[in-house]
Write a protein that holds these residues in place. Structure first.
Motif, PDB file in Angstrom:
ATOM      1  N   THR A 172      -8.468  24.105 -15.047  1.00 14.36           N
ATOM      2  CA  THR A 172      -7.100  23.574 -15.029  1.00 14.36           C
ATOM      3  C   THR A 172      -6.598  23.681 -16.475  1.00 14.36           C
ATOM      4  OG1 THR A 172      -7.816  21.303 -15.438  1.00 14.36           O
ATOM      5  CG2 THR A 172      -7.434  21.915 -13.136  1.00 14.36           C
ATOM      6  N   SER A 173      -5.340  23.965 -16.628  1.00 14.07           N
ATOM      7  CA  SER A 173      -4.843  24.321 -17.957  1.00 14.07           C
ATOM      8  C   SER A 173      -5.015  23.199 -18.979  1.00 14.07           C
ATOM      9  CB  SER A 173      -3.378  24.747 -17.866  1.00 14.07           C
ATOM     10  OG  SER A 173      -2.618  23.796 -17.150  1.00 14.07           O
ATOM     11  N   ARG A 200      -2.566  15.622 -16.703  1.00 14.79           N
ATOM     12  CA  ARG A 200      -1.342  15.798 -15.910  1.00 14.79           C
ATOM     13  C   ARG A 200      -1.444  16.953 -14.912  1.00 14.79           C
ATOM     14  NH1 ARG A 200       2.440  16.184 -21.129  1.00 14.79           N
ATOM     15  NH2 ARG A 200       0.649  17.490 -21.669  1.00 14.79           N
ATOM     16  N   VAL A 201      -2.504  17.762 -15.050  1.00 16.65           N
ATOM     17  CA  VAL A 201      -2.692  18.887 -14.130  1.00 16.65           C
ATOM     18  C   VAL A 201      -4.029  18.734 -13.420  1.00 16.65           C
ATOM     19  CG1 VAL A 201      -2.886  21.401 -13.908  1.00 16.65           C
ATOM     20  CG2 VAL A 201      -1.397  20.419 -15.674  1.00 16.65           C
ATOM     21  N   THR A 202      -4.010  18.729 -12.092  1.00 15.78           N
ATOM     22  CA  THR A 202      -5.273  18.646 -11.354  1.00 15.78           C
ATOM     23  C   THR A 202      -5.302  19.686 -10.238  1.00 15.78           C
ATOM     24  OG1 THR A 202      -4.262  16.878 -10.049  1.00 15.78           O
ATOM     25  CG2 THR A 202      -5.849  16.200 -11.727  1.00 15.78           C
ATOM     26  N   LEU A 203      -6.518  20.165  -9.973  1.00 13.40           N
ATOM     27  CA  LEU A 203      -6.701  21.142  -8.897  1.00 13.40           C
ATOM     28  C   LEU A 203      -6.874  20.380  -7.588  1.00 13.40           C
ATOM     29  CD1 LEU A 203      -7.446  24.020  -7.800  1.00 13.40           C
ATOM     30  CD2 LEU A 203      -9.805  23.465  -8.405  1.00 13.40           C
ATOM     31  N   LYS A 204      -6.022  20.676  -6.594  1.00 13.78           N
ATOM     32  CA  LYS A 204      -6.194  20.039  -5.283  1.00 13.78           C
ATOM     33  C   LYS A 204      -7.262  20.785  -4.484  1.00 13.78           C
ATOM     34  CE  LYS A 204      -4.049  16.839  -4.581  1.00 13.78           C
ATOM     35  NZ  LYS A 204      -4.414  15.536  -5.195  1.00 13.78           N
TER      36      LYS A 204
END
Ligand code: FAD
Ligand code: AMP
Lengths: 254, 322
Positions: free
Chosen positions: B71-72, B181-185
């Motif tokens: 994730t970035s 703030r960025v997560t992989l679903k």
């Protein structure tokens, strides 16, 4: 939801590209510019989000030939605000400078979502999207084909090689680099665009100083060496077809 | 400050991406000039074994559940602290869906210059990038003291970045990875097409030069006459003219058929990456400067609409006779 879409015009690759006499940059004198195709998708994605969830779409472009038409077309599709950046950024522009100019412009209007094209083909110092995100302290996710959004977050479909998609959840505000919209960019009839020209206004903002730091410069530009260029089959279409049949036979395909 | 070259390893779902080996090879070339070491940076969770065949002097390994998959933000935060601490001479990222997501942010966060879309790096510190869809090369000096670089494939063979001697692995400290703030679903598998173009010996591939959806029929007729399948470049798929399972290239399939016949495809690096290992590439493109002619064995600047119908007729005749 406020959505901003910065767009960029790039050299049309179907035309012949030449290097300027210094040998360090593209010769821009005859260059035909067209919209970066991913930006067309970014505009489409923004309009789709607005149609589904309401909101306002602002399209921002640096001045270039053809930009006004593109902005009015975006308005005809449903964009609410059109902004044109003017100033002296012809050849000196790089992605870092563009990102700073855009950050400066967008920091006050506080968009919830900024959709850039994933990349353009002519930059040497990376795409504007991730730079802009960091300047505005927003998260960035690129290579996105499809976005849905609720109030405070977006779900982006991020592409990996081979057609694998990762669904990423991103807290807003955020910047997304659009590779493709969920549907092909829509077509608008010219008379609709004509109509919009009468009612929409392009707001101009002048950029006074460009900060190019973080970018790089080329000491030489050249066309790829043609060490292994294809054998070109010459003649009329009939003759070329005959040669191709011969080649296909030789390769055991016929 | 060091003269080391960092390589940010890319992996997806337990598989090291090819670009990682390309970068290790490029880093080796560059390190020869700087006198520094090649340092592979591996971020993951229970992922040490991925490093087994890296051609690197050492591996810095960051292990954390939030780094299990890319994730970035988690990658950026982790790498920012590593780069800040160690100030290598250069950090290589893939010019990919992973590397291009994070290199820019790091350039701003760390105030370091970024060189994008590089194909080769050499021992005297020069970079060569490919821009404008493969039509233009740009050469320059890697900025000092630390340059961030995204690398495109094509300049090095994978074997050059591989070794049968496993490198030494050191575990490194990780900054706080809370409040991301960025997560992989989850991942979504590609839709299977009717045919797997990666297994076809003959592909008739259509690009934007085909102009309309209906015109694809011309390619299909040729494919039928030759017993091949139709594949496509990205704009054709993005227009919805052919399904994603037909896509050849960086974001689509990598194919290596016996014959790859490209109709109206310019040969942008993102396309070429997916087909340049085909045995024989034949290109039909009206632009004599199209980069596709740099990878094709045979080419013609004839117009698709003049040539292909004639070709189909002749193929039918030839097939009928033999
Ligand atoms: C992150 C990223 C990932 C990408 N992934 C991929 C990918 O996986 N696969 C992919 O293909 N692209 C991919 N692209 C897009 C890529 O950069 C190019 O834009 C794309 O490959 C161009 O497709 P094309 O060659 O069909 O079209 P164009 O570049 O528009 O070329 C059309 C060609 O047709 C020729 N032509 C026109 N009319 C005729 C005629 N009548 N007869 C003969 N020739 C004609 C023209 O001379 C021209 O060269 C990606 C881009 C990005 C940024
Ligand atoms: N000068 C610019 N003005 C507005 N938007 C830009 C500009 N340069 C880049 N962008 C945006 O950033 C995207 C990626 O382009 P690039 O940074 O050139 O790779 C484009 O598709 C635009 O969305």
């Amino acid at each position: 939801m406020k959505i901003a879409v910065p767009i960029k015009f790039v050299p049309d690759l179907v035309e012949e590209l030449t290097i300027d006499p210094n040998g360090t940059a593209l010769d821009t004198s005859w260059l035909r510019l067209i919209i970066n195709e991913f930006d067309d998708h970014a505009v489409e994605q923004a309009i789709l989000l607005k149609e589904r969830g309401g909101g306002e779409v602002t399209v921002v472009a640096a001045e270039a030939e053809g930009v006004d038409d593109f902005l009015y077309t975006a308005a005809a599709k449903g964009a609410d605000h059109l902004i044109k950046l003017t100033g002296d950024f012809g050849s000196g522009m790089n992605s870092h400078a563009a990102a700073r100019a855009l950050a400066d412009l967008l920091k006050d209007s506080k968009p919830d979502l900024i959709l850039t094209g994933v990349q353009a083909h002519n930059d040497l110092d990376g795409a504007v999207g991730p730079l802009l995100a960091e300047l505005l302290d927003m998260p960035y996710v690129g290579y996105v084909a499809g976005v849905s959004s609720t109030n405070d977050k977006a779900i982006a479909r991020k592409e990996y090689p081979g057609g694998i998609i990762a669904e990423m959840e991103i807290k807003l505000p955020a910047v997304l680099g659009i590779q493709a919209a969920e549907q092909p960019p829509r077509y608008v009839a010219y008379n609709r665009i004509r109509q919009v020209m009468g009612t929409s206004k392009i707001e101009e903002r002048t950029i006074t100083a460009l900060d190019l730091s973080g970018g790089v410069t080329a000491s030489r530009m050249f066309q790829p060496e043609s060490s292994q260029r294809a054998t070109i089959l010459e003649g009329s279409p009939e003759e070329v077809a005959d040669q191709m049949v011969g080649i296909l036979k030789e390769l055991g395909m016929l | 400050m060091s003269q080391d070259i960092f390589v940010v390893i890319e992996h997806l779902r337990g598989q090291v991406a090819d670009i990682s080996y390309v970068m290790l090879a490029a880093a080796r070339a560059l390190a020869q000039g700087t006198g520094g070491k090649v340092v592979a940076i591996l971020l993951g969770h229970n992922a040490q074994e991925l490093a087994g065949n890296f051609s690197a002097n050492r591996v810095l390994y960051a292990d954390h559940p939030a780094l299990a998959e890319f994730t970035s933000e988690a990658y950026q935060v982790t790498l920012a602290s590593l780069i800040r601490e160690q100030s290598p001479r250069a950090v290589l990222f893939g010019h990919t869906t992973i590397g291009a997501d994070i290199a820019g942010g790091l350039s701003v966060k760390l105030s370091l210059p970024l060189v994008s879309s590089c194909r080769t790096l050499n021992s005297n510190g020069k970079f060569v990038c490919q821009i404008c869809g493969g039509k233009i090369m740009a050469e320059g000096d890697l900025p000092s003291p630390t340059a961030l670089v995204t690398m495109a494939p094509g300049g090095y063979k994978l074997e050059e970045g591989q070794s049968d001697q496993a490198p030494a692995i050191e575990t490194t400290a990780i900054p706080s990875l809370d409040d991301l703030r960025v997560t992989l679903k989850h991942y979504i598998e590609p839709e299977a097409g009717d045919v797997d173009i990666a297994k076809e010996p003959l592909l008739i591939s259509v690009g934007r030069g085909i102009q309309t959806k209906d015109n694809i029929e011309i390619a299909r007729e040729l494919a039928t006459a030759l017993g091949g399948q139709v594949s496509a470049s990205r704009p054709i798929v993005d227009q919805g003219w052919l399904p994603a399972s037909c896509l050849v290239g960086k974001s689509g399939k990598h194919v290596r058929p016996k014959v790859y016949l490209a109709l109206g495809i310019s040969g942008a690096p993102e396309h070429v990456e997916g087909m340049n290992e085909s045995d024989t590439i034949i290109a039909i493109n009206t632009d004599p400067n199209a980069p596709i002619f740099n990878v094709a064995k045979y080419g013609t600047t004839a117009d698709i609409f003049d040539l292909v119908p004639a070709l189909t007729e002749k193929v039918k005749q030839a097939a009928g006779v033999s």
